[in-house]
Design a protein around this motif. Sequence first.
Motif, PDB file in Angstrom:
ATOM      1  N   GLY A  54       0.804  -1.232   0.000  1.00 58.35           N
ATOM      2  CA  GLY A  54       0.000   0.000   0.000  1.00 58.35           C
ATOM      3  C   GLY A  54       0.830   1.271   0.000  1.00 58.35           C
ATOM      4  N   LYS A  55       2.102   1.165  -0.336  1.00 58.30           N
ATOM      5  CA  LYS A  55       2.982   2.344  -0.329  1.00 58.30           C
ATOM      6  C   LYS A  55       2.470   3.419  -1.294  1.00 58.30           C
ATOM      7  CE  LYS A  55       6.715  -0.087  -1.528  1.00 58.30           C
ATOM      8  NZ  LYS A  55       6.132  -1.437  -1.621  1.00 58.30           N
ATOM      9  N   GLY A  56       2.220   2.989  -2.527  1.00 61.60           N
ATOM     10  CA  GLY A  56       1.779   3.950  -3.554  1.00 61.60           C
ATOM     11  C   GLY A  56       0.414   4.531  -3.241  1.00 61.60           C
ATOM     12  N   LEU A  77      12.228   4.270 -12.156  1.00 68.34           N
ATOM     13  CA  LEU A  77      12.999   3.257 -12.903  1.00 68.34           C
ATOM     14  C   LEU A  77      12.225   2.795 -14.137  1.00 68.34           C
ATOM     15  CD1 LEU A  77      14.409   1.192  -9.902  1.00 68.34           C
ATOM     16  CD2 LEU A  77      15.780   2.390 -11.610  1.00 68.34           C
ATOM     17  N   ARG A  78      10.904   2.601 -13.983  1.00 65.35           N
ATOM     18  CA  ARG A  78      10.106   2.169 -15.145  1.00 65.35           C
ATOM     19  C   ARG A  78      10.105   3.246 -16.233  1.00 65.35           C
ATOM     20  NH1 ARG A  78       7.495  -0.787 -11.015  1.00 65.35           N
ATOM     21  NH2 ARG A  78       6.432   1.058 -10.259  1.00 65.35           N
ATOM     22  N   ALA A  79      10.073   4.516 -15.821  1.00 69.21           N
ATOM     23  CA  ALA A  79      10.099   5.609 -16.809  1.00 69.21           C
ATOM     24  C   ALA A  79      11.455   5.648 -17.518  1.00 69.21           C
ATOM     25  CB  ALA A  79       9.809   6.944 -16.121  1.00 69.21           C
ATOM     26  N   GLY A  99      13.037  -9.319  -9.920  1.00 71.67           N
ATOM     27  CA  GLY A  99      12.815  -8.891  -8.535  1.00 71.67           C
ATOM     28  C   GLY A  99      14.098  -8.496  -7.825  1.00 71.67           C
ATOM     29  N   LEU A 100      15.104  -8.089  -8.584  1.00 71.52           N
ATOM     30  CA  LEU A 100      16.396  -7.704  -8.003  1.00 71.52           C
ATOM     31  C   LEU A 100      16.474  -6.196  -7.829  1.00 71.52           C
ATOM     32  CD1 LEU A 100      18.611  -9.999 -10.268  1.00 71.52           C
ATOM     33  CD2 LEU A 100      18.084 -10.362  -7.833  1.00 71.52           C
ATOM     34  N   ILE A 101      17.469  -5.765  -7.067  1.00 70.60           N
ATOM     35  CA  ILE A 101      17.607  -4.333  -6.794  1.00 70.60           C
ATOM     36  C   ILE A 101      18.583  -3.721  -7.806  1.00 70.60           C
ATOM     37  CG2 ILE A 101      18.329  -2.631  -5.076  1.00 70.60           C
ATOM     38  CD1 ILE A 101      17.523  -4.863  -2.970  1.00 70.60           C
ATOM     39  N   VAL A 102      18.092  -2.773  -8.569  1.00 67.30           N
ATOM     40  CA  VAL A 102      18.887  -2.087  -9.592  1.00 67.30           C
ATOM     41  C   VAL A 102      20.082  -1.392  -8.902  1.00 67.30           C
ATOM     42  CG1 VAL A 102      18.787  -0.152 -11.246  1.00 67.30           C
ATOM     43  CG2 VAL A 102      16.857  -1.750 -11.072  1.00 67.30           C
ATOM     44  N   PRO A 103      21.279  -1.403  -9.517  1.00 63.68           N
ATOM     45  CA  PRO A 103      22.437  -0.741  -8.878  1.00 63.68           C
ATOM     46  C   PRO A 103      22.077   0.667  -8.392  1.00 63.68           C
ATOM     47  CG  PRO A 103      23.110  -1.859 -10.885  1.00 63.68           C
ATOM     48  CD  PRO A 103      21.618  -1.992 -10.818  1.00 63.68           C
ATOM     49  N   PRO A 130      14.976   3.235   0.549  1.00 61.70           N
ATOM     50  CA  PRO A 130      15.997   2.314   0.067  1.00 61.70           C
ATOM     51  C   PRO A 130      15.607   0.854   0.283  1.00 61.70           C
ATOM     52  CG  PRO A 130      16.694   3.324   2.142  1.00 61.70           C
ATOM     53  CD  PRO A 130      15.356   3.883   1.827  1.00 61.70           C
ATOM     54  N   ARG A 131      16.046   0.006  -0.618  1.00 64.53           N
ATOM     55  CA  ARG A 131      15.658  -1.406  -0.576  1.00 64.53           C
ATOM     56  C   ARG A 131      16.742  -2.297   0.003  1.00 64.53           C
ATOM     57  NH1 ARG A 131      10.980  -0.845  -3.961  1.00 64.53           N
ATOM     58  NH2 ARG A 131      10.019  -2.878  -4.101  1.00 64.53           N
ATOM     59  N   ASN A 132      17.894  -1.744   0.292  1.00 64.40           N
ATOM     60  CA  ASN A 132      18.893  -2.501   1.055  1.00 64.40           C
ATOM     61  C   ASN A 132      19.780  -1.497   1.808  1.00 64.40           C
ATOM     62  OD1 ASN A 132      20.862  -1.559  -0.733  1.00 64.40           O
ATOM     63  ND2 ASN A 132      20.860  -3.431  -1.965  1.00 64.40           N
ATOM     64  N   GLY A 171      -0.392  -4.285 -15.875  1.00 61.65           N
ATOM     65  CA  GLY A 171       0.491  -4.390 -17.043  1.00 61.65           C
ATOM     66  C   GLY A 171       1.965  -4.450 -16.642  1.00 61.65           C
ATOM     67  N   ARG A 172       2.223  -4.625 -15.334  1.00 59.64           N
ATOM     68  CA  ARG A 172       3.624  -4.654 -14.892  1.00 59.64           C
ATOM     69  C   ARG A 172       4.264  -6.010 -15.155  1.00 59.64           C
ATOM     70  NH1 ARG A 172       4.617  -1.619  -9.188  1.00 59.64           N
ATOM     71  NH2 ARG A 172       6.071  -3.376  -9.064  1.00 59.64           N
ATOM     72  N   SER A 173       5.539  -5.991 -15.568  1.00 63.42           N
ATOM     73  CA  SER A 173       6.233  -7.229 -15.927  1.00 63.42           C
ATOM     74  C   SER A 173       6.500  -8.104 -14.704  1.00 63.42           C
ATOM     75  CB  SER A 173       7.566  -6.888 -16.593  1.00 63.42           C
ATOM     76  OG  SER A 173       8.399  -6.217 -15.650  1.00 63.42           O
ATOM     77  N   LYS A 182      10.258 -14.008  -6.320  1.00 61.98           N
ATOM     78  CA  LYS A 182      11.616 -13.455  -6.274  1.00 61.98           C
ATOM     79  C   LYS A 182      11.631 -12.128  -5.521  1.00 61.98           C
ATOM     80  CE  LYS A 182      12.847 -15.711 -10.611  1.00 61.98           C
ATOM     81  NZ  LYS A 182      12.961 -15.573 -12.051  1.00 61.98           N
ATOM     82  N   ARG A 183      10.595 -11.322  -5.742  1.00 58.21           N
ATOM     83  CA  ARG A 183      10.531 -10.023  -5.037  1.00 58.21           C
ATOM     84  C   ARG A 183      10.412 -10.233  -3.525  1.00 58.21           C
ATOM     85  NH1 ARG A 183       5.593  -7.835  -8.189  1.00 58.21           N
ATOM     86  NH2 ARG A 183       5.760  -5.860  -7.074  1.00 58.21           N
ATOM     87  N   PHE A 184       9.619 -11.238  -3.126  1.00 55.18           N
ATOM     88  CA  PHE A 184       9.475 -11.510  -1.684  1.00 55.18           C
ATOM     89  C   PHE A 184      10.832 -11.896  -1.079  1.00 55.18           C
ATOM     90  CE2 PHE A 184       4.670 -12.773  -1.622  1.00 55.18           C
ATOM     91  CZ  PHE A 184       4.352 -11.434  -1.787  1.00 55.18           C
TER      92      PHE A 184
HETATM   93  O1  LIG Z   1      14.987   1.520  -5.162  1.00 53.60           O
HETATM   94  C1  LIG Z   1      14.490   0.683  -5.923  1.00 53.60           C
HETATM   95  C2  LIG Z   1      13.105   0.576  -6.137  1.00 53.60           C
HETATM   96  C3  LIG Z   1      12.631  -0.390  -6.993  1.00 53.60           C
HETATM   97  N1  LIG Z   1      13.490  -1.211  -7.639  1.00 53.60           N
HETATM   98  C4  LIG Z   1      13.004  -2.230  -8.590  1.00 53.60           C
HETATM   99  O2  LIG Z   1      11.660  -1.962  -8.968  1.00 53.60           O
HETATM  100  C5  LIG Z   1      10.813  -3.057  -8.640  1.00 53.60           C
HETATM  101  C6  LIG Z   1       9.414  -2.567  -8.345  1.00 53.60           C
HETATM  102  O3  LIG Z   1       9.439  -1.695  -7.256  1.00 53.60           O
HETATM  103  P1  LIG Z   1       8.157  -0.834  -6.825  1.00 53.60           P
HETATM  104  O4  LIG Z   1       8.540  -0.062  -5.604  1.00 53.60           O
HETATM  105  O5  LIG Z   1       7.643  -0.092  -7.980  1.00 53.60           O
HETATM  106  O6  LIG Z   1       7.040  -1.884  -6.504  1.00 53.60           O
HETATM  107  P2  LIG Z   1       6.697  -2.894  -5.316  1.00 53.60           P
HETATM  108  O7  LIG Z   1       7.505  -4.114  -5.641  1.00 53.60           O
HETATM  109  O8  LIG Z   1       7.076  -2.341  -4.004  1.00 53.60           O
HETATM  110  O9  LIG Z   1       5.251  -3.111  -5.511  1.00 53.60           O
HETATM  111  C7  LIG Z   1      11.557  -3.768  -7.520  1.00 53.60           C
HETATM  112  O10 LIG Z   1      11.177  -5.120  -7.378  1.00 53.60           O
HETATM  113  C8  LIG Z   1      13.008  -3.623  -7.971  1.00 53.60           C
HETATM  114  O11 LIG Z   1      13.329  -4.560  -8.991  1.00 53.60           O
HETATM  115  C9  LIG Z   1      14.849  -1.110  -7.437  1.00 53.60           C
HETATM  116  O12 LIG Z   1      15.625  -1.851  -8.011  1.00 53.60           O
HETATM  117  N2  LIG Z   1      15.315  -0.160  -6.598  1.00 53.60           N
END
Ligand SMILES: O=c1ccn([C@@H]2O[C@H](COP(=O)(O)OP(=O)(O)O)[C@@H](O)[C@H]2O)c(=O)[nH]1
Length: 240
Positions: A54-56, A77-79, A99-103, A130-132, A171-173, A182-184
């Motif tokens: 529910g972040k967005g 990132l998507r843009a 589901g990985l974290i972009v550099p 931040p994701r990590n 429509g998200r990949s 993988k995201r979990f």
């Molecule tokens: O700082 C960030 C934020 C997002 N992502 C990538 O973007 C995806 C989708 O993130 P978003 O926050 O849009 O969606 P959520 O997974 O939280 O629904 C993630 O799984 C990552 O692969 C990333 O690499 N770094």
Amino acid sequence: MIIKPYLEWNEKQKKERDEKQAKIDGAAYSEEEIKQFPFDKKTIVFVLGGPGSGKGTNSEKLVDDFGFVHLSAGDLLRAEQKRPVSQYGDLIAYYIKEGLIVPHEITIGLLRNAMMDHPESDRFLIDGFPRNLVQAKAFEDTVCKAKKVLYFECPESVLLERLLNRGKTSGRSDDNIESIKKRFKTYFNDSMPVITEYAKEGKVITVSCKGTMDSVYKNTYDQVEQFFKGIGQEARPKSQ
Ligand SMILES: O=c1ccn([C@@H]2O[C@H](COP(=O)(O)OP(=O)(O)O)[C@@H](O)[C@H]2O)c(=O)[nH]1
Ligand SMILES: Nc1ncnc2c1ncn2[C@@H]1O[C@H](COP(=O)(O)OP(=O)(O)O)[C@@H](O)[C@H]1O
């Protein structure tokens, strides 16, 4: 002298080339402009929680009630991925689907540019970042510290249900069962420690994601209002 116009022309060409390259690299602002921007005068709130927590949804509502600028790292990132001249398009597409974290250099560059696009604003919600721990430290070292972390606490079963539902229309990949798993994994291994660290600093505002959208937002609103009161500020409804 014929040489002067030539030198001027050459200088102009070089400037245009540098500007074009800077845009391709995602660095829309010069080093000097970045140095001058008062990042540390801004109130930055990170919005964290599992994918689908529910972040967005809640960030959008906070924009209306508190005058935040909402910057979703995932949306940025998507843009960037879709920008035809981006050198990172394929890389971002791969990381998101896996589901990985972009550099972090890429994401921080995009976030910094996006903040600088809103010099008039003093309140920023940085959603999904931040994701990590490495990203958290890099942002603090190169941009500034966040004042608070808004954390949407949500069990995995609820996240899964919401993401599969969102996947019907998003429509998200990455809103499909393979990518979700993988995201979990990334979330529990890499992102949860960020929340634990910020909790030690007393920065975390926790909101349970359980309940209707209205009740979750009411709880979010109350806690954010409390935070602003604590620093002598108020809500800033758009309607006023
Ligand atoms: O700082 C960030 C934020 C997002 N992502 C990538 O973007 C995806 C989708 O993130 P978003 O926050 O849009 O969606 P959520 O997974 O939280 O629904 C993630 O799984 C990552 O692969 C990333 O690499 N770094
Ligand atoms: N309290 C809620 N109850 C039910 N569904 C919700 C609730 N909050 C958000 N959703 C839905 O869950 C999905 C994920 O929410 P979203 O805000 O996109 O999450 P995130 O940005 O954390 O990935 C969306 O389809 C959204 O409409």
